[in-house]
Motif scaffolding. Structure first.
Motif, short mmCIF file in Angstrom:
data_model
loop_
_atom_site.label_atom_id
_atom_site.label_comp_id
_atom_site.label_asym_id
_atom_site.label_seq_id
_atom_site.Cartn_x
_atom_site.Cartn_y
_atom_site.Cartn_z
N ASP A 48 -6.65 0.00 0.21
CA ASP A 48 -5.44 0.20 0.99
C ASP A 48 -5.17 -1.07 1.79
N ALA A 50 -3.18 -1.61 4.11
CA ALA A 50 -3.04 -1.37 5.54
C ALA A 50 -4.39 -1.30 6.25
N ARG A 51 -5.49 -1.21 5.49
CA ARG A 51 -6.82 -1.19 6.10
C ARG A 51 -7.50 -2.54 6.02
N ASP A 68 -2.99 -3.00 -4.55
CA ASP A 68 -3.26 -1.89 -3.65
C ASP A 68 -3.56 -0.66 -4.52
N ALA A 154 3.29 -4.23 0.14
CA ALA A 154 2.28 -3.80 1.12
C ALA A 154 1.80 -4.99 1.96
N ALA A 158 2.29 -5.35 6.11
CA ALA A 158 1.22 -5.67 7.06
C ALA A 158 1.56 -6.95 7.85
N THR A 161 4.25 -6.17 10.55
CA THR A 161 3.68 -5.49 11.72
C THR A 161 2.86 -6.47 12.55
N SER A 277 5.61 0.33 12.53
CA SER A 277 4.65 0.48 11.44
C SER A 277 5.39 0.94 10.18
N GLN A 279 5.52 2.11 6.09
CA GLN A 279 4.73 2.77 5.07
C GLN A 279 5.35 2.53 3.70
#
Length: 552
Positions: A48, A50-51, A68, A154, A158, A161, A277, A279
């Motif tokens: 992911d 986002a992690r 991803d 993705a 990121a 953000t 944020s 998604q």
DNA sequence: GATGCTAGCGCC
DNA sequence: AAAGGGCGCTAGCATC
């Protein structure tokens, strides 16, 4: 291209697997490891983005490519060209269940359960095989493009953000104080809001009225002789009564106060940056959604507070009539593609003799894409179908498929959720009654009708920002992301780039080149124009105004 | 006190 | 007679 998959191991360690072998390293070493390998241009494979990516960005490490797996898994599971069986295997049920990591659940590698330690290389191999064996000519290549674009998106999410939208809290405060009065203590209304409340109470002769309560307000309005069944602004606007003006003002101010007031600043603006944020693929069609900050509704009222840093500026660009153009491209409708040449597709339809007015063109196209069957819009659809049979036929077919309970797909192969899946329906709706069954199928038909266009539009936009991201990186010097031109905002068909002033013209050119690249990638058979409105502005609020246009 | 729903508004 | 797609966010209100 080398693929390096990263998996979390228990005990703050990371497993990196590639063709030549594997190694483990400490989590703390990850940024330097990635930075060191980045020169070879690998594709980083992780569960992911986002992690994994935010800590890298925080350490000053930017990556060019990733895959991803979470997004890929969800996409491939629904892709009609993919055999679901190829995605099954060790740990695959965990991938099925993997939800997005959210800001409220940020803890990178927090828990120590299985889901935290998914083996990325296993899932990667399955996804590669599933794509390679996709059925149908060209399907594998289209899915590869889609997966690459989805993953690039993705990365963009990121990075946006991380960088944030430059935000002048002082300007925002001024704006609020002018409209609402000084910031009130917690739980109290600001002075000008309170004044509007007093006016409404006075005009309705209801001294104790709480205007925030719908039932109370409805009762008070009826008592004043106003026959209303709801309290919407559009309903109230049609009425003639002294209470209406202060009530509408109250609603406007109240909305500003609660959605983008001081509390919003406290929560979402830090260090001079607004950081919503995002998604990626958060909606069924592949469009992004957001789960914090309200990135999807960036209200016009507060845009004046989005101001570029000193020596920097914004390049704001949006695509004119994205979805009709996408429809022309994916349907191969040459007549519509011809009308789409130039800056205004609707005007192009008028010039082509298809419709009498620009407004008719717009009504007809929107009606076809949303499923209008009646009224002015419905009538325009009928006439335009003869003129643009391929384009209007495509959405009609998608609607029929939906009404028959079939799944539809985007140009690059994203599948729609099925009629049984939760797409937008009341889960309690037990459709025994044939009437509701019919309504349900019609509603699903409108959804599939729109899905093919909105979803392919989202694919175009992903290709656009993915290519733009790379161009922006190449424009800049040698520093980190935030020292170069970089994306700070994206919403469906619009981007905002924060750039040093002296690179603004280059950025504007890049935005247009990326749009042309995206069009060529998706619609190689039929060239379709994707003209942009580009503005170079200090404040986001000035975008699109006369004088802000950068180039034609 | 937490949760889920709706109304109403905002964005594309 | 009316009949339009996708989202998020807040506050109020009902429910447990």
């Amino acid at each position: 291209m080398t693929r390096v998959s990263l998996s979390r191991l228990p005990g703050e360690r990371v497993l990196a697997v590639e063709d030549g072998g594997e190694r483990t390293l400490a989590l703390a070493e990850l940024p330097s490891y990635v930075a060191g390998r980045e020169g070879d241009g690998p594709r980083w494979v992780w569960d992911d983005t986002a992690r994994w990516y935010p800590p890298l960005l925080a350490a000053g490490v930017r990556v060019a490519r990733c895959h991803d797996l979470r997004l890929g898994h969800h996409l491939l599971r629904r892709a009609p060209a993919v055999e679901a069986r190829l995605l099954a295997g060790e740990q695959s049920e965990h991938w099925d269940r993997l939800g997005p990591s959210t800001p409220s659940d940020p803890a990178l590698f927090a828990a120590d359960d299985t889901a935290e330690h998914l083996r990325a290389n296993l899932e990667d191999a399955r996804q590669l095989a599933a794509v390679a064996r996709a059925s149908g000519p060209g399907e594998a290549a289209r899915l590869e493009l889609l997966l690459a674009a989805e993953s690039a998106g993705a990365l963009v999410a990121a990075e946006m953000t991380y960088a944030g939208v430059p935000w002048r809290v002082d300007i925002h405060h001024h704006l609020l104080t002018d409209l609402l009065g000084p910031r009130p203590p917690r739980g109290a209304r600001p002075a000008l809001l309170q004044a509007a409340v007093a006016e409404v109470r006075e005009a309705l002769d209801a001294p104790g009225l709480n205007p925030d309560s719908r039932p109370e307000l409805l009762t008070a309005l009826r008592r004043a002789g106003l026959e209303v069944t709801d309290t919407r602004a559009s309903t109230l606007r049609a009425l003639d009564h002294p209470a209406i003006e202060p009530l509408l003002r109250l609603k406007r101010l109240s909305h500003l106060f609660s959605t983008n007031g001081w509390a919003w600043i406290d929560q979402w603006v830090s260090g001079g940056r607004f950081r919503p944020s995002y998604q990626p693929a958060g909606s069924a069609t592949g469009r992004w959604s957001s789960n914090g900050g309200g990135a999807l509704s960036f209200p016009v009222q507060v845009r004046p507070a989005a101001v570029a840093d000193d020596g920097w500026t914004f390049v704001v660009a949006d695509v004119a009539q994205l979805e009709p153009r996408v429809l022309a491209g994916m349907s191969g409708d040459r007549a519509l593609a011809r009308s789409a040449r130039g800056a205004d597709l609707y005007q192009g339809m008028v010039d082509d003799g298809a419709v009498a007015s620009r407004n008719d063109a717009k009504l007809g196209l929107l009606g076809a894409m949303y499923g209008a069957t009646s009224g002015e819009s419905g009538r325009m659809v009928a006439g335009l179908t003869r003129r643009y049979p391929a384009a209007f036929g495509l959405v009609e077919e998608a609607a029929k498929a939906g009404e028959h309970g079939e799944v539809v797909r985007t140009l690059l192969g994203r599948g729609s959720p099925g009629l049984g899946d939760p797409w937008d329906l009341d889960p309690d709706a037990t459709q025994v009654d044939p009437d509701s069954e019919l309504r349900l199928r019609r509603a699903y038909g409108r959804f599939t009708r729109n899905f093919v266009v909105q979803g392919t539009g989202a694919e175009w936009a992903l290709c656009w920002i993915a290519d733009l991201r790379n161009r922006l990186w190449r424009l800049g010097g040698a520093g980190p992301l935030e020292s170069r031109p970089h994306l700070v905002f994206f919403l469906h068909d619009e981007v905002v780039v924060h750039t040093p002033v002296d690179l603004a013209e280059d950025v504007a050119a890049s935005v247009a080149e990326a749009a042309a690249t995206a069009g060529a990638l998706l619609f190689r058979d039929l060239p379709v124009d994707f003209p942009l409105n580009v503005s170079i502005v200090r404040s986001y609020a000035d975008a699109g105004k006369p004088g802000a246009t950068a180039e034609g």
